[in-house]
Design an enzyme around this catalytic site. Sequence first.
Site, PDB file in Angstrom:
ATOM      1  N   GLY A 187       0.820  -1.203   0.000  1.00  0.00           N
ATOM      2  CA  GLY A 187       0.000   0.000   0.000  1.00  0.00           C
ATOM      3  C   GLY A 187       0.848   1.244   0.000  1.00  0.00           C
ATOM      4  O   GLY A 187       0.325   2.360   0.043  1.00  0.00           O
ATOM      5  N   ASP A 188       2.166   1.070  -0.031  1.00  0.00           N
ATOM      6  CA  ASP A 188       3.111   2.187  -0.068  1.00  0.00           C
ATOM      7  C   ASP A 188       4.166   1.835  -1.110  1.00  0.00           C
ATOM      8  O   ASP A 188       3.985   0.921  -1.907  1.00  0.00           O
ATOM      9  CB  ASP A 188       3.726   2.392   1.322  1.00  0.00           C
ATOM     10  CG  ASP A 188       4.189   3.829   1.565  1.00  0.00           C
ATOM     11  OD1 ASP A 188       4.642   4.458   0.599  1.00  0.00           O
ATOM     12  OD2 ASP A 188       4.097   4.304   2.699  1.00  0.00           O
ATOM     13  N   ASP A 189       5.282   2.568  -1.124  1.00  0.00           N
ATOM     14  CA  ASP A 189       6.345   2.260  -2.069  1.00  0.00           C
ATOM     15  C   ASP A 189       6.863   0.845  -1.832  1.00  0.00           C
ATOM     16  O   ASP A 189       7.109   0.451  -0.687  1.00  0.00           O
ATOM     17  CB  ASP A 189       7.505   3.254  -1.895  1.00  0.00           C
ATOM     18  CG  ASP A 189       7.046   4.695  -2.036  1.00  0.00           C
ATOM     19  OD1 ASP A 189       6.293   4.988  -2.973  1.00  0.00           O
ATOM     20  OD2 ASP A 189       7.440   5.520  -1.190  1.00  0.00           O
TER      21      ASP A 189
END
Length: 397
Positions: A187-189
């Site tokens: 859900g992030d990098d």
Amino acid sequence: MIRPVFGILVFLAIFHFPATESRRHQKTTSGIEFSALNCRKHSAVLTDFGGVGDGKTSNTKAFKKAISKLSQMASDGGAQLVVPPGKWLTGSFNLTSHFTLFIQKGATILATQDESEWPVIAALPSYGEGRDETGTARFNSLISGTNLTDVVTTGRSTVRDSTGGINSKRSNSCTNTLIEDCHIVSGDDCIAVKSGWDQYGIKFGMPTQQLSIRRLTCISPKSAGVALGSEMSGGIKDVRIEDVNLIDTESAIRIKTAPGRGGYVKDIFARRFTMKTMKYVFWMNGNYNSHPKGYDPKAFPEVSNINYRDMTAENVTLSASLDGIEKDPFTGICISNVTISLSAEPKKLQWNCTNVAGVTSRVKPGPCSLLPEKHVDCKFPTDLIPIESVVLKKCFI
């Protein structure tokens, strides 16, 4: 609560996910061949220390007890800890030097939602203060460590927060690091490369450098495959990224910085990317504002010698958003041999460029006027960083 999986400061490390290692008498891991920097002399399984893989029982104490015990073997051939098949709920724990953490096929590490199992520790000197609403402290990362040498995290593994999302890897002020053969859903990098925050990172002055990322598969609908910054104030340089597969990901490589960061992002080399369903392909942002108190807004970062080549992308909304800093442009951008196919409803302006300078070659759709066509092949180093030259040993169980 979702915590980053890795916040590791290392000087010789390899993150590798093809195989496993364990003790000879463990039936679940018998007959396994794997590659490693060193074949460890000592082995143990998490269940030897009270681990329970039912997805409900906390294994924080078991991980800590196991690693504490195995750290005593560091000078005697090193040690490895095997996480066997099961669902292993845990809070934060630290790795140790001359150590292998193997997460066997069928094993899932679940990050607990119990905040009491996430110790609050002093902020890194390159950050000066925490960013978790803890004042001058921070929550420890799930799998963490500082000043480590010869660390391997390997296996056919899954690491999740307990709501089901797989987290990313973070590289904070690391030298001579290899990340390869990883499949990350985030859900992030998927991989975040950092080196310190504004005035604290400038003062500490420890860059992330000699970083190789290869054979990465990433799914990250709301973030980047690889992010450089935004906390890059200690500097980021000599990063090689190759053989990457991105699926349903917001952007490929994203450079994030702002006035006040200082430091640099330079000598970045990327090649052989295959991308499907992307919001952006190329994304650079010079106005990523999130600052500690007392930062110097006149501390301008340097972004230079950025090289991208040999890439294809399908179903893309916007080819590029490249926004440098007024009076501090991003320079030396080179993009060659890139073909981008657009989505059914693409943005009308495909290349949005301000305060950047460089060249392109054989790029479709055609780029902005700040990156004029010139017959070049963008650079990718022919030399190897030291860890890429290491001949991995074949180890057997």
